[in-house]
Design a protein around this motif. Structure first.
Motif, mmCIF file in Angstrom:
data_model
loop_
_atom_site.group_PDB
_atom_site.id
_atom_site.type_symbol
_atom_site.label_atom_id
_atom_site.label_comp_id
_atom_site.label_asym_id
_atom_site.label_seq_id
_atom_site.Cartn_x
_atom_site.Cartn_y
_atom_site.Cartn_z
ATOM 1 N N ASN A 138 26.758 28.913 -20.150
ATOM 2 C CA ASN A 138 26.500 28.560 -21.175
ATOM 3 C C ASN A 138 27.995 27.793 -21.962
ATOM 4 O O ASN A 138 28.660 26.467 -21.793
ATOM 5 C CB ASN A 138 26.257 29.706 -22.496
ATOM 6 N N GLU A 139 29.083 28.882 -21.060
ATOM 7 C CA GLU A 139 30.743 28.133 -21.512
ATOM 8 C C GLU A 139 30.705 26.766 -20.551
ATOM 9 O O GLU A 139 31.496 26.045 -20.723
ATOM 10 C CB GLU A 139 31.635 29.364 -20.617
ATOM 11 N N TYR B 144 29.977 24.335 -22.911
ATOM 12 C CA TYR B 144 30.975 23.415 -23.766
ATOM 13 C C TYR B 144 31.847 23.173 -23.269
ATOM 14 O O TYR B 144 32.321 22.041 -23.990
ATOM 15 C CB TYR B 144 31.300 24.957 -23.838
ATOM 16 N N THR C 122 30.761 19.089 -21.896
ATOM 17 C CA THR C 122 30.922 18.458 -23.023
ATOM 18 C C THR C 122 32.231 18.093 -23.926
ATOM 19 O O THR C 122 32.274 16.769 -24.230
ATOM 20 C CB THR C 122 29.888 19.377 -24.138
ATOM 21 N N GLU D 41 37.387 29.104 -22.581
ATOM 22 C CA GLU D 41 36.242 29.182 -22.382
ATOM 23 C C GLU D 41 36.022 29.155 -20.776
ATOM 24 O O GLU D 41 35.335 30.336 -20.231
ATOM 25 C CB GLU D 41 35.587 28.294 -22.730
ATOM 26 N N VAL E 140 27.580 22.838 -29.189
ATOM 27 C CA VAL E 140 28.081 23.390 -29.143
ATOM 28 C C VAL E 140 29.131 24.253 -30.182
ATOM 29 O O VAL E 140 29.584 24.900 -30.708
ATOM 30 C CB VAL E 140 29.431 22.022 -28.264
ATOM 31 N N SER E 141 29.450 22.977 -30.989
ATOM 32 C CA SER E 141 29.699 23.420 -32.550
ATOM 33 C C SER E 141 28.613 24.610 -33.232
ATOM 34 O O SER E 141 29.504 25.719 -33.661
ATOM 35 C CB SER E 141 30.385 22.436 -33.329
ATOM 36 N N GLU F 136 29.169 28.293 -30.969
ATOM 37 C CA GLU F 136 30.559 28.472 -31.141
ATOM 38 C C GLU F 136 31.173 29.408 -32.543
ATOM 39 O O GLU F 136 31.316 29.838 -33.413
ATOM 40 C CB GLU F 136 31.543 27.412 -31.077
ATOM 41 N N SER G 96 35.527 23.375 -31.688
ATOM 42 C CA SER G 96 34.784 22.326 -31.556
ATOM 43 C C SER G 96 34.331 21.406 -32.684
ATOM 44 O O SER G 96 33.107 20.488 -33.177
ATOM 45 C CB SER G 96 33.419 23.100 -30.877
ATOM 46 N N THR H 295 19.581 25.060 -31.610
ATOM 47 C CA THR H 295 20.763 25.717 -31.107
ATOM 48 C C THR H 295 20.610 27.355 -31.481
ATOM 49 O O THR H 295 19.889 28.421 -31.218
ATOM 50 C CB THR H 295 22.061 25.555 -31.595
#
Length: 287
Positions: free
Chosen positions: A43-44, A47, A50, A74, A123-124, A127, A168, A189
């Protein structure tokens, strides 16, 4: 936009003698966070890949610097959680095939089919979820009775999620400022995260034999309902993100993060240290 976000390494040994139910009062929550640990590295990395692709589209040098700091933090999260996999291995958990499937069918597939703006929106959103989880877990002391090393790993991660929670979102606004794109990332998400976490919790509980114990479900009920109120609080935080005027900084919980960082950087609990150059570099960042 502050760019003063140091990169820290987590240095606790994370020995295999950490118990399976490292949060003994709530095995369901222990299993839930084991699943969180399993998906964190891939997952990280998603991020990071991206955000790295978005940096060239950012004109604000402070935001670009914050984006680079975000990537380094991250990366260290992924390193620490992947080290914890040795504890899961020592207890005989079978999860590595599941992790590879999730990486390919969730993160890699999303990169193949989704435009960069949508990926940044996802991602935003995730987060934001990480940041409000961090807020609630730290504010309520939910991990107070956990094994000390696991508690430290999770709380350090949560503290840094608070520390960089605006980055993000601000990058998304810089590359795709429309509200529609924020909404477009929120839907998949939210569904994906809570589906994966729920199925993963059941997956770990089934291997523990805790799936059929009434005490397991009583503990989960207390977490979601009367003790921590996480069902209600989660809905409140999720829908706050959809307000057109939303910004992560509106919830000022920096003091929570600072207290955690200070505690685990002290001589008594000194499991945090400045990261050495390149120590947290995640794989496939440029892939």
């Amino acid at each position: 936009m502050s760019v003063l976000m140091p990169t820290r390494s987590f240095r606790a040994p994370l020995q295999p003698d950490i118990p399976r139910n490292w949060l003994p009062a709530n095995p369901a929550l222990s299993a839930l966070l084991d699943m969180y640990t399993v998906i964190v590295p891939s997952n990280e990395a998603f991020y990071m890949r991206t955000l790295a692709r978005c940096l060239g589209r950012i004109d604000d040098p402070d935001l670009a610097a914050a984006g680079r700091a975000f990537i380094h933090q991250e990366a260290e999260h992924g390193v620490a959680h992947k080290r914890f996999w040795s504890v899961l291995d020592a207890h005989g958990y079978r999860y590595r095939r599941l992790e590879r499937i999730i990486d390919v069918l969730t993160f890699r597939l999303t990169e193949r089919i989704a435009p960069l703006s949508l990926r940044m929106s996802m991602v935003s959103c995730i987060e934001h979820i990480n940041a409000f989880m961090a807020h609630e877990f730290l504010r309520q002391g939910i991990l107070a009775d956990a094994h000390p090393e696991v508690r430290a790993m999770q709380e350090w991660h949560f503290a840094e999620e608070i520390e960089h929670k605006s980055v993000s979102f601000d990058v998304l606004r810089a590359v795709s400022p429309g509200y529609g794109m924020r909404l477009a990332g929120w839907v998949p998400t939210t569904v994906l995260f809570y589906t994966l976490m729920t199925l993963g919790m059941l997956f770990f509980l089934a291997q523990d034999g805790g799936l059929w114990r009434a005490s397991t479900w009583r503990g989960l009920w207390r977490h979601l309902g009367p003790e921590h109120g996480m069902a209600r609080r989660t809905l409140k935080h999720l829908f706050a993100y959809l307000k057109p005027s939303f910004h992560p900084s509106q919830l000022d919980d920096r003091a929570l993060a600072e207290a955690v960082i200070a505690r685990y950087s002290s001589p008594q609990g000194g499991w945090l240290a400045p990261a050495t150059r390149g120590s947290g570099r995640a794989p496939d960042l440029a892939a």
